[in-house]
Write an enzyme that holds these catalytic residues in place. Structure first.
Site, PDB file in Angstrom:
ATOM      1  N   ARG A  37       0.847  -1.186   0.000  1.00 36.40           N
ATOM      2  CA  ARG A  37       0.000   0.000   0.000  1.00 36.40           C
ATOM      3  C   ARG A  37       0.885   1.239   0.000  1.00 36.40           C
ATOM      4  O   ARG A  37       1.896   1.287   0.699  1.00 36.40           O
ATOM      5  CB  ARG A  37      -0.950  -0.009   1.195  1.00 36.40           C
ATOM      6  CG  ARG A  37      -0.298  -0.178   2.543  1.00 36.40           C
ATOM      7  CD  ARG A  37      -1.287  -0.628   3.607  1.00 36.40           C
ATOM      8  NE  ARG A  37      -1.575  -2.048   3.522  1.00 36.40           N
ATOM      9  CZ  ARG A  37      -2.372  -2.705   4.363  1.00 36.40           C
ATOM     10  NH1 ARG A  37      -2.980  -2.055   5.329  1.00 36.40           N
ATOM     11  NH2 ARG A  37      -2.583  -3.998   4.232  1.00 36.40           N
ATOM     12  N   GLY A  71     -15.346   1.659  10.446  1.00 37.43           N
ATOM     13  CA  GLY A  71     -16.648   1.116  10.802  1.00 37.43           C
ATOM     14  C   GLY A  71     -16.584  -0.358  11.106  1.00 37.43           C
ATOM     15  O   GLY A  71     -17.621  -1.012  11.254  1.00 37.43           O
ATOM     16  N   THR A  72     -15.369  -0.911  11.203  1.00 36.10           N
ATOM     17  CA  THR A  72     -15.214  -2.328  11.541  1.00 36.10           C
ATOM     18  C   THR A  72     -15.576  -2.550  13.004  1.00 36.10           C
ATOM     19  O   THR A  72     -15.129  -1.808  13.874  1.00 36.10           O
ATOM     20  CB  THR A  72     -13.766  -2.792  11.289  1.00 36.10           C
ATOM     21  OG1 THR A  72     -13.413  -2.525   9.939  1.00 36.10           O
ATOM     22  CG2 THR A  72     -13.617  -4.284  11.566  1.00 36.10           C
ATOM     23  N   THR A  73     -16.384  -3.560  13.271  1.00 37.84           N
ATOM     24  CA  THR A  73     -16.746  -3.896  14.650  1.00 37.84           C
ATOM     25  C   THR A  73     -15.991  -5.153  15.090  1.00 37.84           C
ATOM     26  O   THR A  73     -15.359  -5.834  14.286  1.00 37.84           O
ATOM     27  CB  THR A  73     -18.264  -4.121  14.782  1.00 37.84           C
ATOM     28  OG1 THR A  73     -18.664  -5.171  13.885  1.00 37.84           O
ATOM     29  CG2 THR A  73     -19.031  -2.853  14.437  1.00 37.84           C
ATOM     30  N   SER A  96     -17.058   4.591  14.340  1.00 35.98           N
ATOM     31  CA  SER A  96     -18.482   4.545  14.651  1.00 35.98           C
ATOM     32  C   SER A  96     -19.000   3.145  14.404  1.00 35.98           C
ATOM     33  O   SER A  96     -18.580   2.483  13.448  1.00 35.98           O
ATOM     34  CB  SER A  96     -19.266   5.546  13.800  1.00 35.98           C
ATOM     35  OG  SER A  96     -20.652   5.487  14.127  1.00 35.98           O
ATOM     36  N   PHE A  99     -22.299   4.417  10.598  1.00 33.61           N
ATOM     37  CA  PHE A  99     -22.053   5.740  10.027  1.00 33.61           C
ATOM     38  C   PHE A  99     -23.283   6.369   9.400  1.00 33.61           C
ATOM     39  O   PHE A  99     -23.220   7.511   8.940  1.00 33.61           O
ATOM     40  CB  PHE A  99     -20.927   5.671   8.992  1.00 33.61           C
ATOM     41  CG  PHE A  99     -19.561   5.707   9.612  1.00 33.61           C
ATOM     42  CD1 PHE A  99     -18.974   6.905   9.962  1.00 33.61           C
ATOM     43  CD2 PHE A  99     -18.880   4.538   9.884  1.00 33.61           C
ATOM     44  CE1 PHE A  99     -17.725   6.951  10.551  1.00 33.61           C
ATOM     45  CE2 PHE A  99     -17.626   4.568  10.472  1.00 33.61           C
ATOM     46  CZ  PHE A  99     -17.046   5.775  10.808  1.00 33.61           C
ATOM     47  N   HIS A 131     -31.044  -8.068  11.353  1.00 33.38           N
ATOM     48  CA  HIS A 131     -30.145  -7.922  10.215  1.00 33.38           C
ATOM     49  C   HIS A 131     -30.242  -9.157   9.313  1.00 33.38           C
ATOM     50  O   HIS A 131     -30.843 -10.158   9.674  1.00 33.38           O
ATOM     51  CB  HIS A 131     -28.693  -7.763  10.679  1.00 33.38           C
ATOM     52  CG  HIS A 131     -28.378  -6.406  11.214  1.00 33.38           C
ATOM     53  ND1 HIS A 131     -28.645  -6.050  12.513  1.00 33.38           N
ATOM     54  CD2 HIS A 131     -27.830  -5.308  10.627  1.00 33.38           C
ATOM     55  CE1 HIS A 131     -28.270  -4.789  12.713  1.00 33.38           C
ATOM     56  NE2 HIS A 131     -27.764  -4.321  11.585  1.00 33.38           N
ATOM     57  N   HIS A 132     -29.573  -9.060   8.178  1.00 32.79           N
ATOM     58  CA  HIS A 132     -29.518 -10.158   7.210  1.00 32.79           C
ATOM     59  C   HIS A 132     -28.805 -11.380   7.795  1.00 32.79           C
ATOM     60  O   HIS A 132     -28.053 -11.280   8.769  1.00 32.79           O
ATOM     61  CB  HIS A 132     -28.794  -9.686   5.938  1.00 32.79           C
ATOM     62  CG  HIS A 132     -27.466  -9.054   6.223  1.00 32.79           C
ATOM     63  ND1 HIS A 132     -26.315  -9.769   6.417  1.00 32.79           N
ATOM     64  CD2 HIS A 132     -27.120  -7.743   6.374  1.00 32.79           C
ATOM     65  CE1 HIS A 132     -25.310  -8.954   6.662  1.00 32.79           C
ATOM     66  NE2 HIS A 132     -25.760  -7.709   6.643  1.00 32.79           N
ATOM     67  N   LYS A 135     -24.823 -11.635   8.513  1.00 34.63           N
ATOM     68  CA  LYS A 135     -24.134 -10.894   9.583  1.00 34.63           C
ATOM     69  C   LYS A 135     -23.682 -11.869  10.661  1.00 34.63           C
ATOM     70  O   LYS A 135     -24.486 -12.620  11.218  1.00 34.63           O
ATOM     71  CB  LYS A 135     -25.055  -9.829  10.177  1.00 34.63           C
ATOM     72  CG  LYS A 135     -24.357  -8.914  11.185  1.00 34.63           C
ATOM     73  CD  LYS A 135     -25.232  -7.738  11.563  1.00 34.63           C
ATOM     74  CE  LYS A 135     -24.565  -6.835  12.590  1.00 34.63           C
ATOM     75  NZ  LYS A 135     -23.295  -6.261  12.102  1.00 34.63           N
ATOM     76  N   GLY A 141     -23.148  -3.870  16.481  1.00 28.60           N
ATOM     77  CA  GLY A 141     -22.465  -2.757  17.143  1.00 28.60           C
ATOM     78  C   GLY A 141     -23.404  -1.599  17.414  1.00 28.60           C
ATOM     79  O   GLY A 141     -23.288  -0.909  18.435  1.00 28.60           O
TER      80      GLY A 141
END
Length: 235
Positions: A37, A71-73, A96, A99, A131-132, A135, A141
């Site tokens: 990267r 936004g990763t939990t 968060s 988001f 949720h779907h 998940k 979260g």
């Protein structure tokens, strides 16, 4: 802006679409197994990776002067460590659990309602999240953030998954079909119920909020939240 995507699953691809529509450029797509990267090309990194990679991804960017929106939990046991690392590196970071601009307004409504209900003693609070079926984590979260908002304003001391205890905010998790995310907070009493609810229609709201946060954090230094981005008051 030149945006690096850390994680290139469904959310990463949606963030790419929203970013391009808002005139930004994607300069890196870092997924599992990606090693190389070029930090010099990045104005900001948006992290929707996996818990095992999140801390390394975030620290790598911060150490190279790249602001991070995450936004990763599932990695939050390391949050304070990452926040301190950000401050040490004089970086910029926002985490968060959700988001979506609407959800973050919902978080504020949740806190206000919890403060109003704190002294009544007449109601038992619960949170339902749906949720779907893809998940993996439960509760979401977002549900945990809602529970923590209630705990901070009331006599509840903890949250508990799928089990009702007097001193705990019960959180019920449901996995159905392809539902993007529905959260409902209910105060149940003997004479009535009071509920607030947020229903996501698709993932685009989550992606838009992350890109808005990435735009907002340019030129800033420190650890922030979506409250700062949306000017919703002190953290």
């Amino acid at each position: 802006m030149n945006i690096a995507l850390l994680g290139y699953g469904k959310m990463g691809k949606m963030i790419e679409k929203v970013s391009l529509n808002r005139g930004h450029k994607i300069v890196a797509r870092v997924d599992i197994g990606s090693a190389e990267r070029d930090y010099n090309q990045m104005d900001v990194a948006i992290d929707f990776s996996v818990p095992e990679s999140a801390v390394e991804n975030i620290k790598g960017c911060l150490a190279n002067g790249v602001p991070v929106i995450s936004g990763t939990t599932g990695w939050l046991q390391h949050y304070e460590e990452v926040a301190e690392f950000c401050k040490k590196e004089k970086g910029a970071f926002i985490y968060s659990s959700n988001f979506s601009l609407g959800v973050n307004i919902f978080f504020e409504l949740n806190s206000i309602l919890a403060k109003m209900m704190a002294g009544t003693g007449e109601y038992k609070v619960s949170i339902d999240e749906t949720h779907h079926i893809h998940k993996l984590d439960a509760p979401s979260g977002t549900a945990i953030t809602l529970a923590e908002g209630i705990i901070g304003a009331t006599d509840y001391t903890r949250w508990q998954l799928n089990k009702d205890d007097d001193d705990a905010v019960v959180v019920r998790s449901h996995r159905e079909g392809e539902i993007p995310g529905t959260h409902e907070v209910t105060y149940s009493g003997t004479v009535d119920d009071i509920s607030i609810k947020h229903t996501a229609h698709n993932r685009e709201g989550f992606a838009l909020g992350a890109v808005v946060a990435a735009e907002w954090i340019q030129g800033k230094q420190g650890v922030y939240s979506m409250k700062d981005v949306l000017n919703l008051g002190a953290k």
